[in-house]
Design a protein around this motif. Sequence first.
Motif, PDB file in Angstrom:
ATOM      1  N   ARG A  65      14.936  11.386   2.387  1.00  0.00           N
ATOM      2  CA  ARG A  65      14.638  11.510   3.810  1.00  0.00           C
ATOM      3  C   ARG A  65      13.418  12.377   4.058  1.00  0.00           C
ATOM      4  N   MET A  66      13.212  13.361   3.223  1.00  0.00           N
ATOM      5  CA  MET A  66      12.060  14.246   3.370  1.00  0.00           C
ATOM      6  C   MET A  66      10.753  13.462   3.248  1.00  0.00           C
ATOM      7  N   TYR A  67      10.702  12.557   2.273  1.00  0.00           N
ATOM      8  CA  TYR A  67       9.490  11.778   2.051  1.00  0.00           C
ATOM      9  C   TYR A  67       9.491  10.448   2.802  1.00  0.00           C
ATOM     10  N   GLY A  68      10.587  10.133   3.500  1.00  0.00           N
ATOM     11  CA  GLY A  68      10.639   8.913   4.296  1.00  0.00           C
ATOM     12  C   GLY A  68      10.649   7.648   3.473  1.00  0.00           C
ATOM     13  N   VAL A  69      11.430   7.646   2.383  1.00  0.00           N
ATOM     14  CA  VAL A  69      11.468   6.506   1.471  1.00  0.00           C
ATOM     15  C   VAL A  69      12.850   5.853   1.529  1.00  0.00           C
ATOM     16  N   PHE A  74      13.025   4.273  -3.528  1.00  0.00           N
ATOM     17  CA  PHE A  74      13.274   5.550  -4.199  1.00  0.00           C
ATOM     18  C   PHE A  74      13.821   5.319  -5.603  1.00  0.00           C
ATOM     19  N   HIS A  75      14.738   4.369  -5.737  1.00  0.00           N
ATOM     20  CA  HIS A  75      15.294   4.056  -7.053  1.00  0.00           C
ATOM     21  C   HIS A  75      14.208   3.514  -7.971  1.00  0.00           C
ATOM     22  N   GLY A  76      13.290   2.725  -7.421  1.00  0.00           N
ATOM     23  CA  GLY A  76      12.168   2.232  -8.223  1.00  0.00           C
ATOM     24  C   GLY A  76      11.296   3.360  -8.735  1.00  0.00           C
ATOM     25  N   TYR A  77      11.070   4.369  -7.890  1.00  0.00           N
ATOM     26  CA  TYR A  77      10.314   5.544  -8.325  1.00  0.00           C
ATOM     27  C   TYR A  77      11.035   6.249  -9.482  1.00  0.00           C
ATOM     28  N   PHE A  78      12.367   6.333  -9.378  1.00  0.00           N
ATOM     29  CA  PHE A  78      13.123   7.003 -10.437  1.00  0.00           C
ATOM     30  C   PHE A  78      13.005   6.249 -11.752  1.00  0.00           C
ATOM     31  N   VAL A  79      13.122   4.931 -11.698  1.00  0.00           N
ATOM     32  CA  VAL A  79      13.024   4.116 -12.914  1.00  0.00           C
ATOM     33  C   VAL A  79      11.662   4.317 -13.574  1.00  0.00           C
ATOM     34  N   SER A  80      10.604   4.305 -12.780  1.00  0.00           N
ATOM     35  CA  SER A  80       9.253   4.515 -13.324  1.00  0.00           C
ATOM     36  C   SER A  80       9.109   5.909 -13.917  1.00  0.00           C
ATOM     37  N   ALA A  81       9.681   6.916 -13.223  1.00  0.00           N
ATOM     38  CA  ALA A  81       9.608   8.297 -13.714  1.00  0.00           C
ATOM     39  C   ALA A  81      10.380   8.461 -15.017  1.00  0.00           C
ATOM     40  N   ASP A  82      11.499   7.753 -15.134  1.00  0.00           N
ATOM     41  CA  ASP A  82      12.329   7.833 -16.336  1.00  0.00           C
ATOM     42  C   ASP A  82      11.631   7.201 -17.533  1.00  0.00           C
ATOM     43  N   LEU A  93       9.116  13.729  -8.639  1.00  0.00           N
ATOM     44  CA  LEU A  93       8.529  14.493  -7.537  1.00  0.00           C
ATOM     45  C   LEU A  93       7.011  14.309  -7.481  1.00  0.00           C
ATOM     46  N   ALA A  94       6.374  14.224  -8.643  1.00  0.00           N
ATOM     47  CA  ALA A  94       4.920  14.020  -8.671  1.00  0.00           C
ATOM     48  C   ALA A  94       4.555  12.662  -8.077  1.00  0.00           C
ATOM     49  N   THR A  95       5.371  11.643  -8.355  1.00  0.00           N
ATOM     50  CA  THR A  95       5.133  10.312  -7.796  1.00  0.00           C
ATOM     51  C   THR A  95       5.256  10.331  -6.277  1.00  0.00           C
ATOM     52  N   LEU A  96       6.257  11.030  -5.770  1.00  0.00           N
ATOM     53  CA  LEU A  96       6.433  11.134  -4.318  1.00  0.00           C
ATOM     54  C   LEU A  96       5.279  11.897  -3.682  1.00  0.00           C
ATOM     55  N   GLU A  97       4.816  12.943  -4.353  1.00  0.00           N
ATOM     56  CA  GLU A  97       3.712  13.737  -3.813  1.00  0.00           C
ATOM     57  C   GLU A  97       2.412  12.947  -3.780  1.00  0.00           C
ATOM     58  N   ARG A  98       2.257  11.992  -4.691  1.00  0.00           N
ATOM     59  CA  ARG A  98       1.016  11.230  -4.778  1.00  0.00           C
ATOM     60  C   ARG A  98       0.953  10.075  -3.790  1.00  0.00           C
ATOM     61  N   ARG A  99       2.014   9.855  -3.014  1.00  0.00           N
ATOM     62  CA  ARG A  99       1.954   8.838  -1.964  1.00  0.00           C
ATOM     63  C   ARG A  99       0.848   9.183  -0.963  1.00  0.00           C
ATOM     64  N   LEU A 100       0.131   8.192  -0.504  1.00  0.00           N
ATOM     65  CA  LEU A 100      -0.991   8.432   0.393  1.00  0.00           C
ATOM     66  C   LEU A 100      -0.561   9.122   1.679  1.00  0.00           C
ATOM     67  N   ASP A 101       0.579   8.711   2.255  1.00  0.00           N
ATOM     68  CA  ASP A 101       1.012   9.350   3.500  1.00  0.00           C
ATOM     69  C   ASP A 101       1.342  10.820   3.292  1.00  0.00           C
ATOM     70  N   ASN A 102       1.928  11.157   2.132  1.00  0.00           N
ATOM     71  CA  ASN A 102       2.232  12.561   1.848  1.00  0.00           C
ATOM     72  C   ASN A 102       0.959  13.372   1.641  1.00  0.00           C
ATOM     73  N   VAL A 103      -0.020  12.792   0.945  1.00  0.00           N
ATOM     74  CA  VAL A 103      -1.281  13.490   0.688  1.00  0.00           C
ATOM     75  C   VAL A 103      -2.002  13.801   1.994  1.00  0.00           C
TER      76      VAL A 103
END
Length: 208
Positions: A65-69, A74-82, A93-103
């Motif tokens: 909810r913090m990152y609006g995903v 979100f599960h796809g991000y986890f699979v890629s991170a794993d 967390l690095a993947t979420l931070e690198r989202r353009l809207d977050n940047v």
Amino acid sequence: MAKYNDAKCRLCRREGTKLFLKGDRCFTDKCSQDRRPYAPGQHGRARKKVSEYALQLREKQKVRRMYGVLEHQFHGYFVSADMAKGVTGSNLLATLERRLDNVIYRMGFANSRSQARQMVRHGIFTLNGHKVNIPSLQVRVGDEILVPENNRKIPVIAEAQEAIARRGCPAWLEVDGSAFKGVIKALPQRDDIQTPINESLIVELYSK
């Protein structure tokens, strides 16, 4: 596409912490989490026995909810991170931070991530000289984000730039407010993310 249309402050109260969904309001005494620090609803004040699974779920929901995903993304991000090298939780967390809207939010061109997401969809910014409208786009080192001259008089951008002085800008980003420009100096590391997140609980939840 699923969309949350209820009061955003209810999400902060449900997770028991500030998710900074309302921009500068979250830093004032109007913040609902400060005024009513308990879960919303009829039984919000009731004491509940919290299981290990509940702790893991709440942590995942808090970050999502913090990152609006949405859950699927979100599960796809986890699979890629794993699958990537390194620590899974830090990679996530690095993947979420690198989202353009977050940047854009971190650079101080928007008051909140949801506002940044809306502005990206309206084509307010350019990335390396090209107009972009994909909020989930992953930025890379050396990328340059710019507010074109014809969009610089948008009031919310000026308001956000005033607020960034109180929030602070991460060390992995470089911002030139007078030129309405930001550059990605480095990839975000775990130490750069000051938000209180226990990513190990998320890893444990998805690893079951």
